[in-house]
Design a protein around this motif. Sequence first.
Motif, PDB file in Angstrom:
ATOM      1  N   GLU A  39      -4.630  -0.131  -3.626  1.00 54.30           N
ATOM      2  CA  GLU A  39      -4.366  -0.347  -2.204  1.00 54.30           C
ATOM      3  C   GLU A  39      -2.873  -0.235  -1.908  1.00 54.30           C
ATOM      4  O   GLU A  39      -2.469   0.390  -0.919  1.00 54.30           O
ATOM      5  CB  GLU A  39      -4.878  -1.723  -1.787  1.00 54.30           C
ATOM      6  N   GLU A  40      -2.059  -0.839  -2.758  1.00 55.33           N
ATOM      7  CA  GLU A  40      -0.603  -0.781  -2.560  1.00 55.33           C
ATOM      8  C   GLU A  40      -0.085   0.640  -2.727  1.00 55.33           C
ATOM      9  O   GLU A  40       0.808   1.072  -1.988  1.00 55.33           O
ATOM     10  CB  GLU A  40       0.086  -1.715  -3.551  1.00 55.33           C
ATOM     11  N   TYR A  41      -0.652   1.374  -3.676  1.00 55.78           N
ATOM     12  CA  TYR A  41      -0.221   2.752  -3.906  1.00 55.78           C
ATOM     13  C   TYR A  41      -0.529   3.621  -2.690  1.00 55.78           C
ATOM     14  O   TYR A  41       0.287   4.455  -2.295  1.00 55.78           O
ATOM     15  CB  TYR A  41      -0.900   3.300  -5.151  1.00 55.78           C
ATOM     16  N   LYS A  51      -0.202  -6.909 -11.584  1.00 63.22           N
ATOM     17  CA  LYS A  51       0.982  -7.614 -11.097  1.00 63.22           C
ATOM     18  C   LYS A  51       1.915  -7.948 -12.248  1.00 63.22           C
ATOM     19  O   LYS A  51       3.139  -7.784 -12.149  1.00 63.22           O
ATOM     20  CB  LYS A  51       0.568  -8.890 -10.362  1.00 63.22           C
ATOM     21  N   GLU A 104      -0.671   2.449   0.349  1.00 68.25           N
ATOM     22  CA  GLU A 104       0.266   1.997   1.369  1.00 68.25           C
ATOM     23  C   GLU A 104       1.647   2.618   1.164  1.00 68.25           C
ATOM     24  O   GLU A 104       2.308   3.020   2.128  1.00 68.25           O
ATOM     25  CB  GLU A 104       0.369   0.468   1.344  1.00 68.25           C
ATOM     26  N   TRP A 105       2.078   2.684  -0.095  1.00 68.79           N
ATOM     27  CA  TRP A 105       3.358   3.338  -0.387  1.00 68.79           C
ATOM     28  C   TRP A 105       3.346   4.774   0.128  1.00 68.79           C
ATOM     29  O   TRP A 105       4.306   5.228   0.740  1.00 68.79           O
ATOM     30  CB  TRP A 105       3.616   3.358  -1.890  1.00 68.79           C
ATOM     31  N   PRO A 154       1.628  -1.115  -9.108  1.00 67.98           N
ATOM     32  CA  PRO A 154       0.966  -1.416  -7.839  1.00 67.98           C
ATOM     33  C   PRO A 154      -0.553  -1.299  -7.960  1.00 67.98           C
ATOM     34  O   PRO A 154      -1.060  -0.572  -8.820  1.00 67.98           O
ATOM     35  CB  PRO A 154       1.507  -0.327  -6.902  1.00 67.98           C
ATOM     36  N   THR A 155      -1.269  -2.009  -7.113  1.00 68.63           N
ATOM     37  CA  THR A 155      -2.716  -1.838  -7.044  1.00 68.63           C
ATOM     38  C   THR A 155      -3.009  -0.505  -6.355  1.00 68.63           C
ATOM     39  O   THR A 155      -2.107   0.119  -5.777  1.00 68.63           O
ATOM     40  CB  THR A 155      -3.367  -2.967  -6.248  1.00 68.63           C
ATOM     41  N   HIS A 215       7.200  -0.199 -12.431  1.00 71.69           N
ATOM     42  CA  HIS A 215       7.230  -0.130 -10.972  1.00 71.69           C
ATOM     43  C   HIS A 215       7.998   1.100 -10.512  1.00 71.69           C
ATOM     44  O   HIS A 215       7.562   1.827  -9.601  1.00 71.69           O
ATOM     45  CB  HIS A 215       7.873  -1.401 -10.419  1.00 71.69           C
TER      46      HIS A 215
END
Length: 264
Positions: free
Chosen positions: A167-169, A159, A171-172, A164-165, A23
């Motif tokens: 999508e999460e990447y 997970k 968003e980050w 991160p997925t 992470h």
Amino acid sequence: MEYLTGRIFKDPALPGMDAKQRHDIYTEMNKVLCKIHSVNVQAAQLEDYGKQGAYIQRQVQMWIIQYRSSETHTIPSMERLIEWLPHHVPPNQITTVVHGDFRLDNLIFHPEKVEVLGVLDWELSTLGDPLSDLAYNCMVYYFPPDLPIHKGLKNYDLKALGIPTAEEYFEWYCDNMGIPKVENRYFYMAFSCFRSAAILQGVYKRSLTDLAGEGADSSGSYDNGKDSNTEEQERGIYYNVNTKLFKVGKKSIYSATNCASSPT
């Protein structure tokens, strides 16, 4: 360019590490990409480092031409992208320094800490749409883990790994840059897939003509796809995250605090 002692991670699944370490590494990679995209082009005197505006339009047309020049047979999925991409180019694009080949294995990490010391392979760097860098960075999510040339994360339990997925990447990145959510993420991913496929098709074509490794296609020349002119091709770009310096060719060295706004 200076020599840096550190670690390079070839496998994006980061085997041998725990979830927190993975992470943290992906967090650091995301922040470094934001640092590159936050460089103030004017303050760094990089206005002439590439053409400004309509980057994606030029890139789409360029890679279509590149693909056609190395095409060996009809691939239906490529034909669909060639038809679809020009009609779905995002209308609003910003211009920043873009790396062009930003991925985990082009980063040198500190030998002991989760800290990026340097970024490698700036040959495709120019001025362009930063979201193209972000999407290319996320290509790994769609590659299988046994892909010989570039291992991927497809079908992994992200997970459980602490990674991160995609999508999460994204968003980050948006949070770090202080920008709204990317609504047309799938266009940028589709373009990155097309660009990578066009590059591989060129390699395949050159292998058929016994010119692999010589940088030439059947017409005797090969374009790496960068928006460039003779002057740009003669310049090198290097970003040392550890000392926070940004320098281009023989130009002065600028402090990152003067050239970039700090990502949040």
